[in-house]
Design a protein around this motif. Structure first.
Motif, PDB file in Angstrom:
ATOM      1  N   SER A 139       0.822  -1.207   0.000  1.00  8.34           N
ATOM      2  CA  SER A 139       0.000   0.000   0.000  1.00  8.34           C
ATOM      3  C   SER A 139       0.857   1.258   0.000  1.00  8.34           C
ATOM      4  CB  SER A 139      -0.929   0.013   1.220  1.00  8.34           C
ATOM      5  OG  SER A 139      -1.896  -1.014   1.141  1.00  8.34           O
ATOM      6  N   CYS A 140       1.992   1.181   0.687  1.00  5.42           N
ATOM      7  CA  CYS A 140       2.858   2.353   0.835  1.00  5.42           C
ATOM      8  C   CYS A 140       3.904   2.456  -0.265  1.00  5.42           C
ATOM      9  CB  CYS A 140       3.537   2.322   2.203  1.00  5.42           C
ATOM     10  SG  CYS A 140       2.392   2.544   3.594  1.00  5.42           S
ATOM     11  N   GLY A 141       3.752   1.683  -1.331  1.00  2.75           N
ATOM     12  CA  GLY A 141       4.662   1.799  -2.458  1.00  2.75           C
ATOM     13  C   GLY A 141       6.050   1.260  -2.197  1.00  2.75           C
ATOM     14  N   GLY A 142       6.130   0.248  -1.344  1.00  4.73           N
ATOM     15  CA  GLY A 142       7.416  -0.394  -1.117  1.00  4.73           C
ATOM     16  C   GLY A 142       8.116  -0.023   0.164  1.00  4.73           C
ATOM     17  N   ALA A 143       7.582   0.932   0.911  1.00  2.00           N
ATOM     18  CA  ALA A 143       8.216   1.356   2.164  1.00  2.00           C
ATOM     19  C   ALA A 143       7.234   1.198   3.317  1.00  2.00           C
ATOM     20  CB  ALA A 143       8.678   2.802   2.070  1.00  2.00           C
ATOM     21  N   THR A 144       7.448   0.182   4.151  1.00  2.00           N
ATOM     22  CA  THR A 144       6.577  -0.040   5.299  1.00  2.00           C
ATOM     23  C   THR A 144       6.927   0.929   6.416  1.00  2.00           C
ATOM     24  OG1 THR A 144       6.522  -2.402   4.782  1.00  2.00           O
ATOM     25  CG2 THR A 144       5.745  -1.740   6.970  1.00  2.00           C
ATOM     26  N   PRO A 145       5.950   1.625   6.982  1.00  2.00           N
ATOM     27  CA  PRO A 145       6.259   2.492   8.132  1.00  2.00           C
ATOM     28  C   PRO A 145       6.892   1.670   9.245  1.00  2.00           C
ATOM     29  CG  PRO A 145       4.024   2.886   7.345  1.00  2.00           C
ATOM     30  CD  PRO A 145       4.525   1.671   6.625  1.00  2.00           C
ATOM     31  N   PRO A 146       7.957   2.149   9.857  1.00  2.00           N
ATOM     32  CA  PRO A 146       8.579   1.399  10.957  1.00  2.00           C
ATOM     33  C   PRO A 146       7.566   1.130  12.068  1.00  2.00           C
ATOM     34  CG  PRO A 146       9.981   3.216  10.254  1.00  2.00           C
ATOM     35  CD  PRO A 146       8.664   3.414   9.583  1.00  2.00           C
ATOM     36  N   ILE A 147       7.545  -0.096  12.550  1.00  2.00           N
ATOM     37  CA  ILE A 147       6.584  -0.469  13.592  1.00  2.00           C
ATOM     38  C   ILE A 147       7.293  -1.184  14.726  1.00  2.00           C
ATOM     39  CG2 ILE A 147       4.692  -0.692  11.929  1.00  2.00           C
ATOM     40  CD1 ILE A 147       5.042  -3.790  12.297  1.00  2.00           C
ATOM     41  N   HIS A 148       6.585  -1.300  15.829  1.00  2.00           N
ATOM     42  CA  HIS A 148       7.068  -2.078  16.961  1.00  2.00           C
ATOM     43  C   HIS A 148       6.049  -3.163  17.270  1.00  2.00           C
ATOM     44  CE1 HIS A 148       9.332  -3.031  20.523  1.00  2.00           C
ATOM     45  NE2 HIS A 148       8.249  -2.955  21.256  1.00  2.00           N
ATOM     46  N   HIS A 149       6.526  -4.409  17.349  1.00  3.76           N
ATOM     47  CA  HIS A 149       5.641  -5.542  17.612  1.00  3.76           C
ATOM     48  C   HIS A 149       5.336  -5.638  19.100  1.00  3.76           C
ATOM     49  CE1 HIS A 149       5.332 -10.201  18.049  1.00  3.76           C
ATOM     50  NE2 HIS A 149       4.129  -9.648  18.004  1.00  3.76           N
ATOM     51  N   CYS A 150       4.048  -5.687  19.428  1.00  8.41           N
ATOM     52  CA  CYS A 150       3.598  -5.950  20.795  1.00  8.41           C
ATOM     53  C   CYS A 150       3.092  -7.396  20.834  1.00  8.41           C
ATOM     54  CB  CYS A 150       2.476  -5.007  21.202  1.00  8.41           C
ATOM     55  SG  CYS A 150       2.999  -3.299  21.391  1.00  8.41           S
ATOM     56  N   PRO A 151       3.799  -8.299  21.478  1.00  4.65           N
ATOM     57  CA  PRO A 151       3.343  -9.691  21.535  1.00  4.65           C
ATOM     58  C   PRO A 151       1.956  -9.798  22.164  1.00  4.65           C
ATOM     59  CG  PRO A 151       5.621  -9.528  22.246  1.00  4.65           C
ATOM     60  CD  PRO A 151       5.103  -8.122  22.146  1.00  4.65           C
ATOM     61  N   GLY A 152       1.071 -10.521  21.496  1.00  9.64           N
ATOM     62  CA  GLY A 152      -0.284 -10.687  22.016  1.00  9.64           C
ATOM     63  C   GLY A 152      -0.307 -11.549  23.264  1.00  9.64           C
ATOM     64  N   VAL A 153      -1.296 -11.281  24.107  1.00 10.19           N
ATOM     65  CA  VAL A 153      -1.480 -12.013  25.365  1.00 10.19           C
ATOM     66  C   VAL A 153      -2.653 -12.968  25.204  1.00 10.19           C
ATOM     67  CG1 VAL A 153      -2.055 -11.808  27.815  1.00 10.19           C
ATOM     68  CG2 VAL A 153      -0.532 -10.135  26.733  1.00 10.19           C
ATOM     69  N   ILE A 154      -2.500 -14.187  25.660  1.00 10.61           N
ATOM     70  CA  ILE A 154      -3.560 -15.185  25.588  1.00 10.61           C
ATOM     71  C   ILE A 154      -4.292 -15.233  26.921  1.00 10.61           C
ATOM     72  CG2 ILE A 154      -4.083 -17.628  25.247  1.00 10.61           C
ATOM     73  CD1 ILE A 154      -1.532 -17.774  23.543  1.00 10.61           C
ATOM     74  N   ASP A 155      -5.611 -15.087  26.862  1.00 10.42           N
ATOM     75  CA  ASP A 155      -6.439 -15.142  28.066  1.00 10.42           C
ATOM     76  C   ASP A 155      -7.780 -15.729  27.657  1.00 10.42           C
ATOM     77  OD1 ASP A 155      -8.293 -14.293  30.275  1.00 10.42           O
ATOM     78  OD2 ASP A 155      -6.509 -13.241  30.994  1.00 10.42           O
ATOM     79  N   ALA A 156      -8.256 -16.700  28.391  1.00  4.25           N
ATOM     80  CA  ALA A 156      -9.498 -17.385  28.030  1.00  4.25           C
ATOM     81  C   ALA A 156     -10.718 -16.478  28.118  1.00  4.25           C
ATOM     82  CB  ALA A 156      -9.697 -18.614  28.922  1.00  4.25           C
ATOM     83  N   ARG A 157     -10.649 -15.445  28.933  1.00  3.34           N
ATOM     84  CA  ARG A 157     -11.779 -14.530  29.089  1.00  3.34           C
ATOM     85  C   ARG A 157     -11.843 -13.579  27.898  1.00  3.34           C
ATOM     86  NH1 ARG A 157      -9.798 -12.111  34.644  1.00  3.34           N
ATOM     87  NH2 ARG A 157      -7.911 -12.178  33.352  1.00  3.34           N
ATOM     88  N   ARG A 158     -13.036 -13.452  27.313  1.00  4.64           N
ATOM     89  CA  ARG A 158     -13.198 -12.633  26.112  1.00  4.64           C
ATOM     90  C   ARG A 158     -12.799 -11.174  26.369  1.00  4.64           C
ATOM     91  NH1 ARG A 158     -17.927 -10.101  24.099  1.00  4.64           N
ATOM     92  NH2 ARG A 158     -19.245 -11.390  25.455  1.00  4.64           N
ATOM     93  N   GLY A 159     -11.957 -10.667  25.513  1.00  2.00           N
ATOM     94  CA  GLY A 159     -11.551  -9.274  25.589  1.00  2.00           C
ATOM     95  C   GLY A 159     -10.341  -9.000  26.463  1.00  2.00           C
ATOM     96  N   TYR A 160     -10.015  -9.908  27.357  1.00  2.00           N
ATOM     97  CA  TYR A 160      -8.914  -9.657  28.285  1.00  2.00           C
ATOM     98  C   TYR A 160      -7.552  -9.704  27.589  1.00  2.00           C
ATOM     99  CZ  TYR A 160     -11.551  -9.520  32.680  1.00  2.00           C
ATOM    100  OH  TYR A 160     -12.390  -9.153  33.708  1.00  2.00           O
ATOM    101  N   GLY A 161      -7.353 -10.698  26.722  1.00  2.03           N
ATOM    102  CA  GLY A 161      -6.054 -10.844  26.080  1.00  2.03           C
ATOM    103  C   GLY A 161      -5.660  -9.609  25.293  1.00  2.03           C
ATOM    104  N   LEU A 162      -6.567  -9.130  24.435  1.00  3.10           N
ATOM    105  CA  LEU A 162      -6.269  -7.958  23.626  1.00  3.10           C
ATOM    106  C   LEU A 162      -6.102  -6.714  24.497  1.00  3.10           C
ATOM    107  CD1 LEU A 162      -5.898  -6.611  20.907  1.00  3.10           C
ATOM    108  CD2 LEU A 162      -8.394  -6.402  20.725  1.00  3.10           C
ATOM    109  N   THR A 163      -6.967  -6.560  25.501  1.00  8.93           N
ATOM    110  CA  THR A 163      -6.890  -5.382  26.364  1.00  8.93           C
ATOM    111  C   THR A 163      -5.571  -5.333  27.131  1.00  8.93           C
ATOM    112  OG1 THR A 163      -9.298  -5.429  26.610  1.00  8.93           O
ATOM    113  CG2 THR A 163      -8.064  -4.089  28.177  1.00  8.93           C
ATOM    114  N   ILE A 164      -5.124  -6.476  27.630  1.00  7.00           N
ATOM    115  CA  ILE A 164      -3.841  -6.525  28.336  1.00  7.00           C
ATOM    116  C   ILE A 164      -2.699  -6.251  27.361  1.00  7.00           C
ATOM    117  CG2 ILE A 164      -2.272  -7.998  29.657  1.00  7.00           C
ATOM    118  CD1 ILE A 164      -4.780  -9.433  30.761  1.00  7.00           C
TER     119      ILE A 164
END
Length: 304
Positions: free
Chosen positions: A80-105
C-alpha cells in the motif's frame, strides 16, 4: 620540542574514548528504536509518534492460524505504501481465556512502553488492520505527512481517536451524511488529503486507535481498572467475565469532560480471517458499511 605530561595525554585519550562511546550509544538507540520519528535532525530531538502492532504471531500457545499474520501486516502495508513499510514495533499478544482480556492486556503493555518513550502520539493497530487505498489513508505511510495531516489537527479535548472500527454513532446523527458541525479539520499537505475528526458517542471493535501524550495517563488508568476490577455497563452492572473496553472509554470521556473522535474518512479497515476474540473466522469490516434500516454507518462484517 614541547613536552606533554603523561596526565594530559591520559585526559585527552579519555575524552576521545568518551566521545566514541557517546556516538556508539546514539547509533545503538537509532538502530533499536527506528519507529521513533525525530522532527528535526541536528536540532533538539522531539519524538513524535510510535506505531505499535499487536500480534500473536510467535506467542507460545497461540492458535496456529496466527502464524504469519504480523508478516502479512508488514507485507500488505509495504504494498500500500509503495514499497516502504512504516517502521513499527511488535507488541506480543497475550492469551487469556476470558473474552476481551487478552487484547486489552496487550494494549496495556504496548501503552506502558509508549509511556516510557514519551511520544507525542501513540498508535495501536491489530495485525489485521489494512490501509484504505485512498490519499487520506496513504498519507499514513509517511512520518511527516502523519504529523501534518493527522497529528497537528488532533482536537485538544480528544481522549481516544479511532482510526478504524464499526457501529459508529456520531454526536450529530441527523447530519452524519456529509460534514457535521462537530467535525474538526486537520491541517493538510494537499487538497485531496483532508482529514477530519468526527465526534462519536458510540462504536465497537476498534482495530486501530491513537492517543496523545496528554490522554495517555488517563487511558492507562482506565485500562488497568478494567483489567483489575471489570467494567460497568450503562445500567451500572459490573462485568468481570469479559471486557468491552470501548464502553469504558466512552464513559470515562463523559465523566472527565473529554471527547471521543474518529478520523474521517477512516484510515484502516479490518481484513477477514480467524478472530481470536470470537474463536472463529469472520468476514472483513470496513466500518463504512451502510445499515439497510435508516442508512446509518454500521460496519457489519462482510460475509460473516
Amino acid at each position: 620540542m614541547v613536552s606533554i605530561k603523561s596526565s594530559d595525554k591520559s585526559r585527552a585519550a579519555s575524552r576521545i574514548i568518551l566521545t566514541g562511546r557517546k556516538l556508539a550509544a546514539l547509533l545503538a538507540l537509532l538502530v533499536s528504536s527506528p519507529f521513533i520519528l525525530y522532527s528535526r535532525l541536528g536540532e533538539k530531538k522531539e519524538r513524535v509518534d510510535g506505531i505499535f502492532v499487536v500480534s500473536l504471531q510467535g506467542s507460545t500457545g497461540a492458535d496456529d492460524r496466527n502464524e504469519g499474520r504480523l508478516d502479512a501486516f508488514k507485507e500488505k502495508w509495504r504494498r500500500s505504501c509503495g514499497g516502504a513499510t512504516p517502521p513499527i514495533h511488535h507488541c506480543p499478544g497475550v492469551i487469556d481465556a476470558r473474552r476481551g482480556y487478552g487484547l486489552t492486556i496487550s494494549w496495556l503493555r504496548c501503552l506502558e512502553r509508549a509511556k516510557q518513550m514519551d511520544l507525542e502520539v501513540n498508535v495501536i493497530f491489530e495485525d489485521d488492520a489494512r490501509l484504505f487505498e485512498r490519499p487520506e489513508s496513504l498519507s499514513f505511510c509517511d512520518a511527516e505527512k502523519r504529523r501534518s495531516t493527522l497529528w497537528s489537527g488532533l482536537p485538544e479535548d480528544a481522549f481516544v481517536t479511532f482510526l478504524g472500527g464499526h457501529d459508529w454513532k456520531y454526536r450529530n446523527a441527523d447530519e452524519e451524511e456529509g460534514g457535521t458541525t462537530n467535525d474538526v479539520v486537520a491541517n493538510s499537505l494537499a487538497s485531496d488529503s483532508i482529514i477530519r475528526f468526527r465526534e462519536t458517542s458510540f462504536s465497537f471493535g476498534t482495530y486501530g486507535f491513537a492517543v496523545s501524550r496528554h490522554g495517555l495517563d488517563l487511558l492507562l488508568e482506565t485500562i488497568r481498572g478494567d483489567v483489575a476490577n471489570g467494567w460497568r455497563d450503562e445500567d451500572g452492572v459490573l462485568h468481570t467475565e469479559f471486557l468491552s473496553p470501548e464502553k469504558s472509554w466512552y464513559r470515562v470521556a463523559r465523566d472527565r469532560g473529554k471527547k471521543m473522535y474518529a478520523a474521517h474518512p477512516l484510515i484502516v479497515w479490518h481484513e477477514g480471517g480467524f478472530s481470536n476474540t470470537w474463536k472463529k473466522d469472520r468476514g472483513s469490516i470496513t466500518g463504512e458499511e451502510v445499515n439497510d434500516v435508516g442508512g446509518g454507518i454500521r460496519g457489519v462484517a462482510l460475509g460473516g
